[in-house]
Scaffold this motif. Sequence first.
Motif, mmCIF file in Angstrom:
data_model
loop_
_atom_site.group_PDB
_atom_site.id
_atom_site.type_symbol
_atom_site.label_atom_id
_atom_site.label_comp_id
_atom_site.label_asym_id
_atom_site.label_seq_id
_atom_site.Cartn_x
_atom_site.Cartn_y
_atom_site.Cartn_z
ATOM 1 N N ILE A 8 19.261 -35.965 -8.269
ATOM 2 C CA ILE A 8 18.523 -36.544 -9.406
ATOM 3 C C ILE A 8 18.829 -35.627 -10.584
ATOM 4 C CG2 ILE A 8 16.244 -37.124 -10.366
ATOM 5 C CD1 ILE A 8 16.589 -38.753 -7.935
ATOM 6 N N GLY A 9 19.729 -36.006 -11.435
ATOM 7 C CA GLY A 9 20.152 -35.098 -12.503
ATOM 8 C C GLY A 9 20.718 -33.833 -11.872
ATOM 9 N N SER A 10 20.182 -32.685 -12.277
ATOM 10 C CA SER A 10 20.677 -31.430 -11.711
ATOM 11 C C SER A 10 19.952 -31.035 -10.423
ATOM 12 C CB SER A 10 20.516 -30.311 -12.754
ATOM 13 O OG SER A 10 19.150 -30.211 -13.116
ATOM 14 N N LEU A 11 19.017 -31.872 -9.985
ATOM 15 C CA LEU A 11 18.251 -31.535 -8.771
ATOM 16 C C LEU A 11 18.927 -32.071 -7.527
ATOM 17 C CD1 LEU A 11 14.493 -32.426 -9.411
ATOM 18 C CD2 LEU A 11 15.512 -30.154 -9.110
ATOM 19 N N VAL A 239 17.270 -43.699 -10.980
ATOM 20 C CA VAL A 239 15.962 -44.346 -10.885
ATOM 21 C C VAL A 239 15.349 -43.950 -9.536
ATOM 22 C CG1 VAL A 239 14.751 -46.578 -10.802
ATOM 23 C CG2 VAL A 239 16.758 -46.288 -12.289
ATOM 24 N N ILE A 240 14.077 -43.589 -9.587
ATOM 25 C CA ILE A 240 13.345 -43.283 -8.351
ATOM 26 C C ILE A 240 12.407 -44.457 -8.089
ATOM 27 C CG2 ILE A 240 11.759 -41.671 -7.219
ATOM 28 C CD1 ILE A 240 12.736 -39.517 -9.234
ATOM 29 N N GLY A 241 12.519 -45.057 -6.916
ATOM 30 C CA GLY A 241 11.721 -46.248 -6.604
ATOM 31 C C GLY A 241 10.359 -45.871 -6.035
ATOM 32 N N ILE A 242 9.336 -46.523 -6.537
ATOM 33 C CA ILE A 242 7.964 -46.317 -6.023
ATOM 34 C C ILE A 242 7.265 -47.675 -6.018
ATOM 35 C CG2 ILE A 242 5.839 -44.942 -6.208
ATOM 36 C CD1 ILE A 242 7.061 -43.482 -8.580
ATOM 37 N N GLY A 243 6.458 -47.891 -4.998
ATOM 38 C CA GLY A 243 5.640 -49.101 -4.999
ATOM 39 C C GLY A 243 5.621 -49.753 -3.629
ATOM 40 N N GLY A 244 4.592 -49.480 -2.868
ATOM 41 C CA GLY A 244 4.396 -50.158 -1.593
ATOM 42 C C GLY A 244 5.412 -49.829 -0.517
ATOM 43 N N ILE A 245 6.024 -48.666 -0.606
ATOM 44 C CA ILE A 245 7.003 -48.291 0.432
ATOM 45 C C ILE A 245 6.234 -47.781 1.649
ATOM 46 C CG2 ILE A 245 8.901 -46.731 1.020
ATOM 47 C CD1 ILE A 245 9.686 -46.921 -2.022
ATOM 48 N N MET A 246 6.265 -48.557 2.725
ATOM 49 C CA MET A 246 5.454 -48.255 3.914
ATOM 50 C C MET A 246 6.329 -47.935 5.134
ATOM 51 S SD MET A 246 2.480 -48.751 2.540
ATOM 52 C CE MET A 246 1.164 -48.928 3.739
ATOM 53 N N PHE A 254 15.109 -50.356 -1.155
ATOM 54 C CA PHE A 254 15.124 -49.749 -2.500
ATOM 55 C C PHE A 254 16.477 -49.075 -2.782
ATOM 56 C CE2 PHE A 254 10.622 -50.532 -2.696
ATOM 57 C CZ PHE A 254 10.310 -50.554 -4.041
ATOM 58 N N LEU A 255 17.002 -48.373 -1.783
ATOM 59 C CA LEU A 255 18.304 -47.709 -1.989
ATOM 60 C C LEU A 255 19.391 -48.760 -2.225
ATOM 61 C CD1 LEU A 255 17.953 -44.962 0.758
ATOM 62 C CD2 LEU A 255 18.025 -44.538 -1.701
ATOM 63 N N LEU A 256 19.367 -49.812 -1.439
ATOM 64 C CA LEU A 256 20.373 -50.870 -1.614
ATOM 65 C C LEU A 256 20.257 -51.516 -2.994
ATOM 66 C CD1 LEU A 256 20.274 -52.596 1.915
ATOM 67 C CD2 LEU A 256 22.086 -51.122 1.000
ATOM 68 N N ALA A 257 19.030 -51.551 -3.521
ATOM 69 C CA ALA A 257 18.826 -52.121 -4.865
ATOM 70 C C ALA A 257 19.310 -51.173 -5.957
ATOM 71 C CB ALA A 257 17.353 -52.454 -5.075
ATOM 72 N N VAL A 259 18.264 -47.578 -6.314
ATOM 73 C CA VAL A 259 17.552 -46.342 -6.655
ATOM 74 C C VAL A 259 18.200 -45.177 -5.912
ATOM 75 C CG1 VAL A 259 15.406 -47.666 -6.916
ATOM 76 C CG2 VAL A 259 15.767 -46.305 -4.845
ATOM 77 N N THR A 260 17.983 -43.982 -6.454
ATOM 78 C CA THR A 260 18.591 -42.784 -5.868
ATOM 79 C C THR A 260 17.645 -42.113 -4.879
ATOM 80 O OG1 THR A 260 19.845 -42.504 -7.889
ATOM 81 C CG2 THR A 260 19.640 -40.562 -6.495
ATOM 82 N N ALA A 261 16.356 -42.300 -5.084
ATOM 83 C CA ALA A 261 15.350 -41.709 -4.192
ATOM 84 C C ALA A 261 14.112 -42.596 -4.239
ATOM 85 C CB ALA A 261 15.011 -40.291 -4.640
ATOM 86 N N VAL A 262 13.182 -42.320 -3.329
ATOM 87 C CA VAL A 262 11.931 -43.087 -3.334
ATOM 88 C C VAL A 262 10.749 -42.131 -3.284
ATOM 89 C CG1 VAL A 262 12.892 -45.147 -2.213
ATOM 90 C CG2 VAL A 262 11.896 -43.326 -0.797
ATOM 91 N N GLN A 263 9.629 -42.603 -3.786
ATOM 92 C CA GLN A 263 8.375 -41.869 -3.625
ATOM 93 C C GLN A 263 7.441 -42.703 -2.769
ATOM 94 O OE1 GLN A 263 6.611 -40.492 -7.319
ATOM 95 N NE2 GLN A 263 8.563 -39.673 -8.053
ATOM 96 N N VAL A 264 6.800 -42.016 -1.826
ATOM 97 C CA VAL A 264 5.864 -42.668 -0.913
ATOM 98 C C VAL A 264 4.453 -42.335 -1.379
ATOM 99 C CG1 VAL A 264 5.034 -42.635 1.469
ATOM 100 C CG2 VAL A 264 7.492 -42.555 0.996
ATOM 101 N N GLY A 265 3.632 -43.361 -1.582
ATOM 102 C CA GLY A 265 2.297 -43.122 -2.120
ATOM 103 C C GLY A 265 1.196 -43.517 -1.167
#
Length: 304
Positions: A8-11, A239-246, A254-257, A259-265
Amino acid sequence: MVDLSVKIGSLRLKNPVLTASGTFGYGRDYDEYLDIAQLGGIVTKTITLNPREGNPMPRIAETPAGMLNSIGLSNVGADRYLSDKLPALKNVDTVVIANVAGDTIEEYGEIVSRIQDQSRIDGIEINVSCPNVKQGGLAFGTNPDITAEVVRISRLETEKPLIVKLTPNVTDITEIALAAQESGADAVSCMNTLVGMGIDISTRKPLLHHILGGLSGPSIKPVALAKAYQIVQVLDIPVIGIGGIMTWEDAVEFLLAGVTAVQVGTLSFVDPYGSIAIIEGLRLYCQKNGISKVENLIGGMIQS
Ligand code: SIN
C-alpha cells in the motif's frame, strides 16, 4: 508456499488483511483470542485531539444481517493514545495505522502533526466519513472540495502513508476518491458505514439514541464491493476494501474486484478470530489454485 504480502504505497503488509478502525480497539483488546502479529495490519480506533465521551446509549443495535452503530467517536484523545495505547503495540510485528478525525479542517492537520513523528505509526488513515458526529464526519467526506482540503492540510504535516476513509453516503463516490488522490492521498479505504436506522415497535423508540447510525456487516457487502470496484476503475493509488467482509471468500471477491487489501470490521465482534481465519482461507485458496502471490489476484475478475 504462497506469498501473501501486498504493498500500500510505501507500506509492505505481510498479508492483505487488516482490522478496521472502531472494531478492534487500540490493538490489544483481542489479545486473548489471536496473535495480532499474524495480521497484515491493525487500524486503531479513531482518535481526536481531545478525548470524547461519544453519544448517549443505546449506541449499538443488531439488525438481521448486520449492526447499527452511533458511537460518536468515543476515544481517549491524542495524549492518552500516545502515552498509553501506542506503546502497547511497540514490539508487535505488524503494521499499525492510526485513524484520526478532527472537528475542523485545521484540526485534521493538528492531529496528524501531533502523532506523525511516532515511529510505531506506520500510516495514518483520515476519517472523513463518520456518520455519527456533526463535525469531523460525514459533512467533510461528502464534499470533494472539503475532502481535498483535509487531505492537503494533512499531507503538509506528514510523509507517512496517508489513507483516506471514504463514505458511501454520497451520489458519486469516485468524485470524492479522485479529490483525495489529487490532493496527496497514498490510498483510500472504501468504505465506511451506510446511514441506517431501526425502530422498536413495542416501545416506538428508535434503536439508537441518536436515531440515525451507521450500518455495517454482511448486508452491506455487495454495496461495498460495487463502490470499491467503481473506485478502482478511476484511481491510480491502491484501494483498501471494507464492508461486510465475513469470510475468506468475501476477501477474494474484493481482491478480484481490484482492491489491494481488505479491512475486517463487524466480523471481529461476532468471531474475534475471524480475521485470522480469513488469512488462512486466502492462503489455502491460493495454494489450491496454484497462485504463488496473492498480488496476482488483484483485479483478476474475468468479465463475461
Ligand atoms: C462512530 O464512532 O460513531 C463510528 C465511527 C465511524 O463510523 O467512523
